[in-house]
Structure formats: C-alpha cells, structure tokens
Design a protein around this motif. Sequence first.
Motif, PDB file in Angstrom:
ATOM      1  N   LEU A 138       0.698  -1.191  -0.123  1.00  0.00           N
ATOM      2  CA  LEU A 138      -0.315  -0.115  -0.074  1.00  0.00           C
ATOM      3  C   LEU A 138       1.022   1.353  -0.102  1.00  0.00           C
ATOM      4  O   LEU A 138       1.905   1.088   0.425  1.00  0.00           O
ATOM      5  N   ARG A 139       0.337   2.155  -0.767  1.00  0.00           N
ATOM      6  CA  ARG A 139       1.196   3.534  -0.552  1.00  0.00           C
ATOM      7  C   ARG A 139       0.911   4.077   0.834  1.00  0.00           C
ATOM      8  O   ARG A 139      -0.260   4.284   1.230  1.00  0.00           O
ATOM      9  N   GLU A 185      -3.000   0.436  -6.807  1.00  0.00           N
ATOM     10  CA  GLU A 185      -3.251   1.901  -7.382  1.00  0.00           C
ATOM     11  C   GLU A 185      -2.987   2.895  -6.528  1.00  0.00           C
ATOM     12  O   GLU A 185      -3.550   3.200  -5.750  1.00  0.00           O
ATOM     13  N   PRO A 186      -1.674   3.805  -6.711  1.00  0.00           N
ATOM     14  CA  PRO A 186      -1.503   4.920  -5.889  1.00  0.00           C
ATOM     15  C   PRO A 186      -2.197   5.959  -6.231  1.00  0.00           C
ATOM     16  O   PRO A 186      -1.844   7.191  -6.789  1.00  0.00           O
ATOM     17  N   HIS A 211      -3.947   8.551  -4.776  1.00  0.00           N
ATOM     18  CA  HIS A 211      -3.603   9.940  -4.310  1.00  0.00           C
ATOM     19  C   HIS A 211      -2.232  10.584  -4.608  1.00  0.00           C
ATOM     20  O   HIS A 211      -1.817  11.643  -4.168  1.00  0.00           O
ATOM     21  N   ILE A 212      -1.441   9.617  -5.277  1.00  0.00           N
ATOM     22  CA  ILE A 212       0.177  10.232  -5.559  1.00  0.00           C
ATOM     23  C   ILE A 212       0.233  11.877  -6.116  1.00  0.00           C
ATOM     24  O   ILE A 212       1.096  12.550  -5.702  1.00  0.00           O
ATOM     25  N   THR A 222      -1.254  14.467  -3.568  1.00  0.00           N
ATOM     26  CA  THR A 222      -0.270  14.839  -2.311  1.00  0.00           C
ATOM     27  C   THR A 222       0.180  16.261  -2.409  1.00  0.00           C
ATOM     28  O   THR A 222       0.278  16.999  -1.380  1.00  0.00           O
ATOM     29  N   VAL A 276      -5.206   4.914   0.783  1.00  0.00           N
ATOM     30  CA  VAL A 276      -5.507   3.784  -0.169  1.00  0.00           C
ATOM     31  C   VAL A 276      -5.844   2.561   0.387  1.00  0.00           C
ATOM     32  O   VAL A 276      -4.811   2.187   1.210  1.00  0.00           O
ATOM     33  N   GLY A 326      -2.169   5.784 -10.805  1.00  0.00           N
ATOM     34  CA  GLY A 326      -2.460   6.720  -9.750  1.00  0.00           C
ATOM     35  C   GLY A 326      -3.158   8.113 -10.240  1.00  0.00           C
ATOM     36  O   GLY A 326      -4.466   8.496  -9.880  1.00  0.00           O
TER      37      GLY A 326
END
Length: 737
Positions: free
Chosen positions: A161-162, A323-324, A326-327, A330, A342, A359
């Motif tokens: 997880l991210r 799947e990231p 909110h990358i 941020t 996530v 993402g």
Amino acid sequence: MADHTLSSPERLSTLDRAVQRVLGQPIDRTDGPAKVSGDARYSFEIEADNALYGHILTAGIGAGRIDAIDADAARAAPGVVAVLVDDPRLPADAVNSFDKLKSWRLGHDIRFFGQAIGVVVAETQEAARAAARLVDIRYAPQQGRFTPDLSHPDEIEPEGLRPPVKTGDFDAIFAGATFRYDQSYSTPIHFPAAMEPQATLARWEDDELILHSSLQSTGGATKAVGRALDIDPQKVRVIAPFVGGGFGGKTSVGAEAIYAAIAAKHTGRPVKIVQTRRQVAALAHHRAPTRQRVRIATDADGHIRAFGHHAVIAQRDNRSFVEPVHIGTTHLYAGDARLMTVDLARADHPTSGAVRSPGEACGTLAVEVAMDEAAEALGLDPIEFRRRNEPKVSPANGKPFGTRKLIECYEEGARRFGWDQRSAKPASRREGDWWIGHGMAAAIRSNITVEARATVTLEADGSAHIETDMTDIGTGTYTILMQVVAEALGLSPDRVRVSIGDSSLPRSAGSGGSFGASSASSAAALACQEIAGKLAAKLDAEAKDLTLQDGHATARNRRVPLTELLGGEAISAKGHAKPGKHTDAHVSASYGAHFAEVAVNAFTGEVRVRRMTGIFDIGRVLNEKTARSQIVGGIVWGIGSVLHEDGVIDPHSGQFVNPDFGEYHIPTHADSPPIEVHFIEEVDNLANEAGAKGVGELGNSGAGAAVANAIYNACGIRVHDFPITLDKLLSALPEQD
C-alpha cells in the motif's frame, strides 16, 4: 559520474554548453522508415528455423480448483508436438521480479477467469489453437468474489500500500471550515490494450535462453524470467528492439514468455506464442476499479484549509501492487491539513497493475472534477480557485519544488483556448441541437529518477554509437537518444547510431513510469561528458572551455576536426545516472493544464469533444515532435477514460464480458478532436543530467476531468461514476424550449 546534489551546478555542463542545436528540435523518428516499410520486426515476426507454435490454455471458471485434465485427444491431433499442463513452473499470468512466488505458482487452484494453466505446442499456430479446444478440463467451482464492495475495504497486510499522507488535524479543521465539499466518485477497470499483443519467440542455445519478447524492460525481465524458471538470470537474454506499445501492461513478463521458454526446452525447438486479444485482457494486468472520496474545506475566500482523498481499489490475492490513487493529489494544492489514503478490497479478478499514469489517471479524474464543483460553489472561476491554492512548497512535507510552471500553464492555456469567452452559467449556450460547454483541469505526473547506464563511443571516423538496453515502445527512444548524443558531441543526427532493446547492453531504466527517457538520456549525457573531457585534454584545455559543433572541437583558439583530434582511435565512455541527494531534497513533477470544449446533444445526450488545448511543463524538451505526440496520445486516452472505457466483469462467472476491441470501447479518429499542445520549457537542473521531466503519462492526467467539467458547463449535469455514458445524461438533460 556526476553527483546528483543540490550544490552541483556543473552537473549539466555538457548539454548546457552544447551549441549543435539538435536537442529539442522536432526531428522525425529515426525508426520511422523501418516501421512503415516493414523492415522493423516485432517479436512474433522474428524468424527461427524449425519453430513450433504454442497456444495457452486458460481457465473457464473464475474460482475453484481443477479436478482433472484429459489431454489425450489434443496430443493425438494433427501437428501437435506436446501438451504441457503439469510443470510446476507454469505461471497463472504475467511474472515479475518482486512479487512473492506463491502469487503465480498456484498449482491447480483457479483464482480468476482466464488464468493460464497449460500450453499446446504444434507445428502451426492454427493446429495448436484447434487442439487446445480438445483438452478436457474438469473443475470444482467455488463461489467467487467477483463484485467486491469498494465502499468497505478489507483488513489486509500493509505491504504494497502507498503510505498515507497525514498532516494537521484533518477532522477538526474540516468540521470547523466555512465551506465543506464531500463527494464520492468511481472509476472502472481500464485495459492497457497495446496494438501489439504480448508475444514471444523462445529458443535455447545450450543452457542460455534467448527471448525475443514484447516487453517494456529487457534488463528487468531477465531477473523475472530467471526467478520464474529457477535459472541464473545471467543465462537469460531478452531482445526487444521494437515494441508495439505497452502502457504498463508489458512492465511484467508475459505468461507466454515463460510458457514458450518451457516448451522450447521440452521440445528442443524454438517456440513462438502470441496471446490472443481476449487472453491479453486476463493475462496482462489491468487498472483496478476505484471508489474515491474527495473532501475539500476552505475559508470564506476559497483558500483550502483541509484536503482529503481516500480511495479503495480491488486486487486479487497474493498480488502486492496497489493503485497509488492519491500520488498526484499529495503535492497539487495547498492546505493546512491533509488526509490521503488508499485501502484495498480483495477480489477474484485478474491481476491489477500499473497502467499508463498509475494513480494520477484515475485520481485526477475525481479530484479535478471536485475542484471544479468546489469552485462553482464558492463563486470562483475554476482557474482562480486553483491559483489561490497554488502552494509555494509541498504542503505534504514542506520540501521545495523543482521547476513548477503550473500557474503559467493555466494562464497560457486560458489565453490560447479563449477561456474568457466561457459562460460560468451551465446550459447557457446552444447551437442548434447541441449544448456547448467549456471545462479545464490541472495535470500532474510525478517525476522519477531511475538508475540507468549507457555506453557511448566516439568512433575514429567522427561518428558516434550509443548502447543501452532501453526500449522504444513507440515513444521515440531511438530519436531522442540520438539527439542527446549528437547535441553533446557536436554531431549531425546522421552521424549517431543507436543500439537499444537488448539485455546484453548496459542496463537502463526501461520504458515506464515516465522515467525512461530522462534517465537513459542522463546516462548518455554523462558518457558524452567524459568523452568531452578526453577531447579537451587533447587540446590542453578544460572541458568547460571546449565547444563541440559540426564535427569539430574548438578550444584555446583552435578549431580541429574530430577525426584529426582522434588520430585514428575511438574514445568510449560509460555513463551511470542514478538518484542522489536531490531526490529526497525536493519534489519533482511534470505539470500541465487541459482545456476542453464539448457539445452535448440536447435530445440524445451524445457527447462530442470539439477541441482541446493543453499547456505543459516537462523541463527540457528533448524532441518537440515526439513529446507532443505522447501528450496527444495521453489526451486521447483521457477522453476514452471519461467517455468510453469500461472493463466489465460478469458478477456470476468472473469473466470479462468485453475483452476485445469489439466491445471495449476506445476513442476512434471520429472521437478525437483537434488537439493543440504547447510547452513552457525550463530546464530542470534538479531533476537529472538531462534536465528533462517525464512526459509520456502527463497527457492522460486531468484530460478526462476537463471533458467532464465541460460536459457540466454544457448541460448542467454532474456525473461522478465514470465513464459518462448516454444513459447518465439522457434523463437529466435540460428541458427543451
């Protein structure tokens, strides 16, 4: 080797001082003639004496076990050489070098519909495919998790997880804010359906395995193949000089490569396998469906105080990629408090993985529509709302940005698009049967530096040769590497030869993540920098005082042809680019702004995108033509994401019901409008030796949201569950006069 540090202004000296004026120019692709003439051979087209053909057997249930496999009829069919179903190395789908072995060594367990379970090998492709239908597989079906509840994530292990982003007291600030926005969105499964399907030719030379395979990374593939087959990766050579698209789906090694290797060893003959289009949907990973909640809290003037972005995605058991979502969020907008997470819901689906713009593609689709809605509720123009919330440093960690021209992208895009002609009131412009609307959205793509190596040789005849295992998946790698070397060494483009796409060459980043071009180009620039230093020494000068142009070296008031300076001897140098102190010291990303005009039919709800304009900040532009081409492709994908693409799984069987281009809808030429693309160029000295930032995935970020916002402006209908299909508009269209 140059040191990536904030205090090293000479890192980019070679390209900064170059005067050849080749780099950045819209030079035609050097590999273009070979592709249009058919001289460029893709993996399945490579000739091999006495080759056999394989067809992968796939599971016909979505969950359960195999009770028995009867392959006698298939083995007796004309032309069949072997049927392999019991080798424990046969993977369920694509393999990589970092997932747990159990994730693909599943034995006779069926974890998703279409899982690979064996291979039929025959003298012809047609014979193999026909015999595959004769294999009798008896199953013990089980109830599958085919419709995961993305509103309620599972309790899962944390790895993969991210990490969440948490700053400030989000709950308290959100609750006490003057304005609060809270909305949920959903995005569906997306396929990375490249024009060339996954295909491999495998052959053994004694104990060395040679794979001609359609892959985005040759060097990384050797490790994955070695691990899958339990052999030394040094005994694996992967060759992929031409790849017909990837979009993330070829970052892993396709199941067909492992099956072909095993079959070639078993039969003692080369084996070719190409996945059918329907097989690719299950055996190559897809973008996971998401459920996203976006929360924005502001003061009375529209300054963001708290920003929340929570996502739940689906993934099958034993796969670690998440799947990231909110990358991009941020670092995009200001805010005292941030809460971005996530979570995961397990499902009996084929593997999900990184698809073009992982993402940001699905994350910005939600966030940029949310920003549009919030701006309207606050009575602000969408651009003004974003301008008020442009951070000076990263709101997530306080680090400075590299080059960030996002405000300039807004302003230049608005000017070129004619944003001042937009009506803020929805459903206020009508042309015949069509409502007309305008929308915009921001674009962001994280910029990543990846270790890469390249060898450059300045030959005795004054020409140059660059070697690296970097691939070209249609992005223009051959051309930009040629331009970097030509620029750095002062040569005309026709004097540079490029060798790529072979794991026996120096290891590079590979294609993916928008890091390939900048990382490989940085390695090339470093090698050229060393060559320049050696040339300068021949003139009793320092490298900073050397000028290389038109095949000549100039220093200390002397201008000498390179051939004379070399004296019949070649000079070779190795470049090694890698992340350094700068990577953790600042936040690096590519940025942009999308503007869209759409027409919505007042009677049918049909949507036509009439034009789009995009302005982008990608650092140094290595080739204006190939960069623009990538952005245009990304924008078209963004249009597809918001209007067309939707991978559908049958909730009863777990089977994809639209695994081909007949039913999985993508934009055609008729769906793709005139697209205007421009760049605001500023070399990013903090990014890498090339001064360039990623471009390949940026165009897909935010493009769909701009279209969604334009649809709302046209007809006054907000859609939060994508794609925006006719049925979601038809019942709510404005009343007719």
